[in-house]
Design a protein around this motif. Structure first.
Motif, mmCIF file in Angstrom:
data_model
loop_
_atom_site.group_PDB
_atom_site.id
_atom_site.type_symbol
_atom_site.label_atom_id
_atom_site.label_comp_id
_atom_site.label_asym_id
_atom_site.label_seq_id
_atom_site.Cartn_x
_atom_site.Cartn_y
_atom_site.Cartn_z
ATOM 1 N N LEU A 91 0.454 -1.126 0.160
ATOM 2 C CA LEU A 91 0.019 0.128 -0.240
ATOM 3 C C LEU A 91 0.926 1.503 0.120
ATOM 4 N N ASP A 92 0.585 2.068 -1.460
ATOM 5 C CA ASP A 92 1.776 2.753 -1.127
ATOM 6 C C ASP A 92 1.500 4.142 -1.002
ATOM 7 N N LYS A 117 1.666 -20.346 -16.714
ATOM 8 C CA LYS A 117 1.448 -20.848 -15.720
ATOM 9 C C LYS A 117 3.286 -21.406 -15.742
ATOM 10 N N GLY A 118 3.743 -20.325 -14.525
ATOM 11 C CA GLY A 118 4.940 -21.048 -13.823
ATOM 12 C C GLY A 118 6.389 -19.854 -14.228
ATOM 13 N N LYS A 119 5.464 -19.272 -15.364
ATOM 14 C CA LYS A 119 6.334 -17.988 -16.853
ATOM 15 C C LYS A 119 6.240 -17.238 -15.964
ATOM 16 N N LEU A 120 5.064 -16.635 -15.178
ATOM 17 C CA LEU A 120 4.371 -14.625 -15.231
ATOM 18 C C LEU A 120 5.056 -14.012 -13.838
ATOM 19 N N ALA A 121 5.810 -12.777 -14.017
ATOM 20 C CA ALA A 121 5.689 -12.020 -13.155
ATOM 21 C C ALA A 121 5.110 -10.971 -14.103
ATOM 22 N N GLY A 122 4.037 -10.426 -12.944
ATOM 23 C CA GLY A 122 3.726 -8.608 -13.759
ATOM 24 C C GLY A 122 3.336 -7.960 -12.082
ATOM 25 N N LEU A 123 3.219 -6.290 -12.578
ATOM 26 C CA LEU A 123 3.378 -6.058 -11.183
ATOM 27 C C LEU A 123 1.919 -4.617 -11.343
ATOM 28 N N ALA A 124 0.925 -4.986 -10.894
ATOM 29 C CA ALA A 124 -0.531 -3.953 -11.113
ATOM 30 C C ALA A 124 -0.452 -3.791 -9.660
ATOM 31 N N SER A 125 -0.839 -1.822 -10.053
ATOM 32 C CA SER A 125 -1.246 -0.639 -9.698
ATOM 33 C C SER A 125 -3.219 -0.551 -9.273
ATOM 34 N N PHE A 126 -3.449 -0.330 -8.467
ATOM 35 C CA PHE A 126 -4.868 0.242 -8.552
ATOM 36 C C PHE A 126 -4.876 1.221 -7.318
ATOM 37 N N ASN A 127 -5.927 2.134 -7.417
ATOM 38 C CA ASN A 127 -6.873 2.685 -6.357
ATOM 39 C C ASN A 127 -6.996 2.740 -5.672
ATOM 40 N N ARG A 128 -5.886 2.816 -4.336
ATOM 41 C CA ARG A 128 -6.234 2.947 -3.091
ATOM 42 C C ARG A 128 -7.732 3.569 -2.629
ATOM 43 N N SER A 129 -8.788 4.106 -3.129
ATOM 44 C CA SER A 129 -9.914 4.168 -2.957
ATOM 45 C C SER A 129 -10.742 3.339 -3.268
ATOM 46 N N THR A 130 -10.447 3.500 -4.328
ATOM 47 C CA THR A 130 -11.816 3.056 -5.859
ATOM 48 C C THR A 130 -11.010 1.959 -5.837
ATOM 49 N N GLY A 131 -10.336 0.748 -5.865
ATOM 50 C CA GLY A 131 -9.835 -0.745 -6.530
ATOM 51 C C GLY A 131 -9.449 -0.481 -7.636
ATOM 52 N N ALA A 132 -10.293 1.297 -8.894
ATOM 53 C CA ALA A 132 -10.286 0.655 -10.148
ATOM 54 C C ALA A 132 -8.258 0.153 -10.330
ATOM 55 N N LEU A 133 -8.100 -0.412 -11.705
ATOM 56 C CA LEU A 133 -6.915 -0.832 -12.133
ATOM 57 C C LEU A 133 -6.088 1.064 -12.551
ATOM 58 N N LEU A 134 -4.858 1.144 -12.465
ATOM 59 C CA LEU A 134 -4.529 2.385 -12.922
ATOM 60 C C LEU A 134 -3.610 1.368 -14.208
#
Length: 328
Positions: A91-92, A117-134
């Protein structure tokens, strides 16, 4: 249900006052344990959001991120088709976003695939208040030659740069505030035998370095931000940190470490800038596979993930999970 019985509105009003207490005081206002029911959820990452007074938890089987109030009520917070499995959370607060490490261990039957499977690495960012994907940033694609990838945990420095560990490849990634991803550190010594987790929990120290758990060795690493190739192993003479997973920097001299296979949370203290550590406390969780360590005010909690049951494909699936107050 949690063991706490005060009315929730009273708790909400008094928590900010309790958060100002000294670190050595465990406020009686805080729940001893918050238990929530969600069959087969298997969360690994957790954070506490003081603004909304809720815990945020990930899920290896559903992908979505959930929220748990202090009464133990679970509801969905954020979801997207890109979230195969969510692992570590961060939580930033200064940038009002929630970061989630995204991987595919194969447990989300609705979203796993042969290509991820076993090959995925990603970083997702969401709005802290609404949960919307940024935003969503692919990390594993930076080094496609490795056989496997697994984004595990996230640290954020004071400039907003995110650092993400890869448990299947000897990598730590860096993602700046514009979403540009690079390989921050790559070294064969950071690898682990096939089928085991290497790099795991990670935290940022305000003195300008990262502390990183290496689960297969039961080791802690110190990685300078300005000279990552100059990383070193933290001396932990006489300590058994095997299976070290989630880390929490409690203050500038104190690190909490959850060792899931041991069913223990250790309090480690350093007098030399984490060149070395000594154990100053331990908290036995039992056989609940403790993973991450959210902080409520000045009180530490630990997530009882039961991921060992998932790894064994236990049937029926575990339905109750908990966030327990760490008491040394």
């Amino acid at each position: 249900m949690p063991t706490f019985t005060y009315p929730r509105l009273l708790l909400a009003a008094l928590l900010p006052l309790a958060a100002a207490c000294d670190h050595d005081v465990t406020p009686d206002l805080y729940p001893t344990q918050v238990t929530f029911t969600q069959a087969g959820l298997y969360p690994e990452g957790s954070q506490y959001d003081n603004q909304s007074r809720r815990f945020l938890v990930s899920s290896q089987t559903a992908g979505r991120i959930g929220q748990v109030d202090l009464d133990g009520n679970y509801t969905a917070f954020a979801d997207d088709a890109s979230l195969v499995s969510t692992i570590g959370l961060n939580l930033d607060v200064p940038r009002s976003r929630l970061l989630a490490a995204v991987s595919d261990p194969g447990y989300n039957t609705a979203r796993t695939s042969a290509t991820t499977k076993g090959k995925l690495a990603g970083l997702a960012s969401f709005n802290r208040s609404t949960g919307a994907l940024l935003s969503y940033v692919s990390l594993g694609s930076l080094r496609p030659a490795y056989a496997g990838h697994f984004a595990n945990d996230i640290a954020v420095d004071n400039l907003g740069n995110a650092y993400v560990t890869d448990s299947y490849a000897p990598l730590i990634y860096k993602v700046d505030t514009q979403g540009t991803a690079t390989v921050f550190l790559e070294n064969a010594a950071l690898g682990a035998p096939a089928g085991t987790f290497g790099l795991n929990g990670i935290v940022y120290h305000p003195d300008g370095y990262l502390l990183v758990a290496k689960s297969d060795e039961g080791a802690l690493l110190k990685v300078p931000i300005n000279n990552p190739s100059g990383f070193s192993k933290v001396t932990a003479t006489g300590l058994n940190l095997s299976g070290d997973d989630g880390l929490q920097l409690y203050d500038n001299q104190t690190l909490l470490v959850a060792c899931n296979a041991q069913g223990q949370v250790y309090r480690l203290t350093s007098a030399d800038g984490f060149g070395s550590v000594s154990r100053t406390g331990s908290f036995a969780t039992g056989a609940v596979y403790p993973t991450t360590l959210p902080l409520l005010g000045t009180t530490s909690y630990v997530l009882y993930s039961h991921l060992d049951a998932l790894q064994k494909m236990q049937s029926p699936a575990v339905s109750q999970f908990a966030l327990a107050r760490v008491q040394f």
